[in-house]
Design an enzyme around this catalytic site. Structure first.
Site, PDB file in Angstrom:
ATOM      1  N   ASP A  32      14.814  72.570 -30.853  1.00  0.00           N
ATOM      2  CA  ASP A  32      14.213  71.914 -29.696  1.00  0.00           C
ATOM      3  C   ASP A  32      14.467  70.415 -29.715  1.00  0.00           C
ATOM      4  OD1 ASP A  32      12.524  71.955 -32.051  1.00  0.00           O
ATOM      5  OD2 ASP A  32      10.976  70.975 -30.852  1.00  0.00           O
ATOM      6  N   HIS A  33      15.338  69.971 -30.626  1.00  0.00           N
ATOM      7  CA  HIS A  33      15.555  68.540 -30.841  1.00  0.00           C
ATOM      8  C   HIS A  33      16.313  67.869 -29.687  1.00  0.00           C
ATOM      9  CE1 HIS A  33      14.833  70.425 -34.684  1.00  0.00           C
ATOM     10  NE2 HIS A  33      14.646  69.261 -35.259  1.00  0.00           N
ATOM     11  N   TYR A 151       1.434  68.577 -38.654  1.00  0.00           N
ATOM     12  CA  TYR A 151       1.898  67.538 -39.566  1.00  0.00           C
ATOM     13  C   TYR A 151       0.785  66.534 -39.832  1.00  0.00           C
ATOM     14  CZ  TYR A 151       6.675  69.167 -38.767  1.00  0.00           C
ATOM     15  OH  TYR A 151       7.824  69.927 -38.698  1.00  0.00           O
ATOM     16  N   ALA A 152       0.831  65.909 -41.006  1.00  0.00           N
ATOM     17  CA  ALA A 152      -0.068  64.802 -41.322  1.00  0.00           C
ATOM     18  C   ALA A 152       0.682  63.515 -41.013  1.00  0.00           C
ATOM     19  CB  ALA A 152      -0.474  64.852 -42.786  1.00  0.00           C
ATOM     20  N   ARG A 153       0.474  62.982 -39.822  1.00  0.00           N
ATOM     21  CA  ARG A 153       1.225  61.811 -39.365  1.00  0.00           C
ATOM     22  C   ARG A 153       0.313  60.863 -38.610  1.00  0.00           C
ATOM     23  NH1 ARG A 153       6.821  64.574 -37.015  1.00  0.00           N
ATOM     24  NH2 ARG A 153       7.693  65.110 -39.064  1.00  0.00           N
ATOM     25  N   LYS A 181       3.356  75.685 -39.665  1.00  0.00           N
ATOM     26  CA  LYS A 181       4.466  74.929 -40.243  1.00  0.00           C
ATOM     27  C   LYS A 181       3.958  73.545 -40.625  1.00  0.00           C
ATOM     28  CE  LYS A 181       8.840  72.741 -38.782  1.00  0.00           C
ATOM     29  NZ  LYS A 181       9.868  72.696 -37.709  1.00  0.00           N
ATOM     30  N   GLY A 207      13.008  68.682 -42.498  1.00  0.00           N
ATOM     31  CA  GLY A 207      13.143  67.229 -42.478  1.00  0.00           C
ATOM     32  C   GLY A 207      14.589  66.803 -42.336  1.00  0.00           C
ATOM     33  N   GLY A 233      15.274  72.903 -39.186  1.00  0.00           N
ATOM     34  CA  GLY A 233      16.175  72.590 -38.099  1.00  0.00           C
ATOM     35  C   GLY A 233      17.430  71.857 -38.508  1.00  0.00           C
ATOM     36  N   ARG A 234      17.344  70.528 -38.643  1.00  0.00           N
ATOM     37  CA  ARG A 234      18.553  69.714 -38.837  1.00  0.00           C
ATOM     38  C   ARG A 234      19.323  70.075 -40.098  1.00  0.00           C
ATOM     39  NH1 ARG A 234      15.699  64.057 -38.396  1.00  0.00           N
ATOM     40  NH2 ARG A 234      13.961  65.372 -39.071  1.00  0.00           N
TER      41      ARG A 234
END
Length: 272
Positions: A32-33, A151-153, A181, A207, A233-234
């Site tokens: 989805d990037h 995510y922890a962001r 995730k 990541g 993904g990447r």
């Protein structure tokens, strides 16, 4: 798995989760990037990338709904997840993920599962918590599972701190998600704490790309800590040979291979 729906809906949830996994293990490749990063390597010819990864062990691919017609003819009968929020790297705040679709729209696009990203600790956490909660309730009315990307962001937060990650995955369960995730903490010992924080299947993000060995060591470490797989993904779709790295990741997740064995099976260089 969340069981807040009726018996028929629960049967649908189980059936659809089985479409994106193999024997309870998950190898998901999010692509989805295109919203976040634009038409980067691996996403320009989306069709070839989808074909290569699903032909080499991926259980499911994940995209925004607008490219569904490019995915279905090339996914080799594997599962399909539609992502329902996003942000861009050229916008004012990448943690400000905004809704990009609905459960009904995802179903019309042929989704087996829907996914949603929230950033715990960001300024946008309150809205995103509400959005994820509402999404799980709506999706379960249709018997559709939800993959929560938690995510922890946020300001002052270490994105790989196991306590923060444990909090993030527990929130996914509390809000009714079916799979969660999150980022990897860096080593199996600390990630055990993350997996123990929830009864949901935990999958790790990939990541930024590292070496092939670093990628496979991360996957092996997460599985050893109790993770159910990856949503990577990447590290996969931007690889020079997406099929080969998928094969190596699959060997670890689905066959229990060691790092060296997985690299060897995939024909990748066994760097030291």
């Amino acid at each position: 798995m969340n069981t807040g729906a009726g018996a028929g809906a629960r049967s649908g949830l189980i059936a659809r989760l089985n479409r994106i996994s193999t024997d309870g293990r998950y190898l998901i490749v999010p692509m989805d990037h295109g919203i976040t990063l634009g038409p980067v390597k691996g996403l320009v010819d989306l069709e070839s990338t989808v074909d290569a990864i699903t032909d080499n062990g991926a259980d499911a691919v994940l995209t925004q709904r607008g490219v569904a017609s490019r995915v279905h003819p090339n996914k080799n009968t594997k599962g399909y997840i539609v992502h329902l929020n996003g942000s861009t790297v050229i916008g004012p705040d990448t943690t400000d993920k905004r809704p990009t679709g609905s459960v009904e729209g995802a179903l019309r696009a042929g989704a087996d599962v829907v996914s949603f990203h929230i950033n715990i600790g960001s300024d946008h956490e309150p809205d995103q918590l509400t959005q994820l909660s509402n999404l799980t309730e709506e999706a379960h009315r249709y018997g559709i599972p939800v993959l929560a990307m938690n995510y922890a962001r946020g300001p002052g937060i270490d994105e790989h701190d196991p306590e923060s990650l444990a909090h993030a995955v527990r929130i996914a369960e509390e809000l009714g998600a079916d799979v969660v995730k999150t980022a990897y903490s860096g080593e199996p010992e600390s990630f055990e704490q993350v997996c123990a924080a929830t009864q949901l299947p935990v999958v790790i993000a990939g990541g930024s790309r590292g070496t092939d060995r670093q990628t496979i060591e991360m996957v092996r470490g997460a599985i050893d800590a109790g993770a159910a797989g990856v949503s990577m993904g990447r590290s996969i779709f931007q690889h020079d040979n997406p099929g080969s790295i998928t094969r190596a990741v699959s060997a670890v997740i689905h066959d229990g291979a060691s790092v060296d064995t997985a690299l060897d099976i995939a024909g990748l260089e066994i760097e030291v």
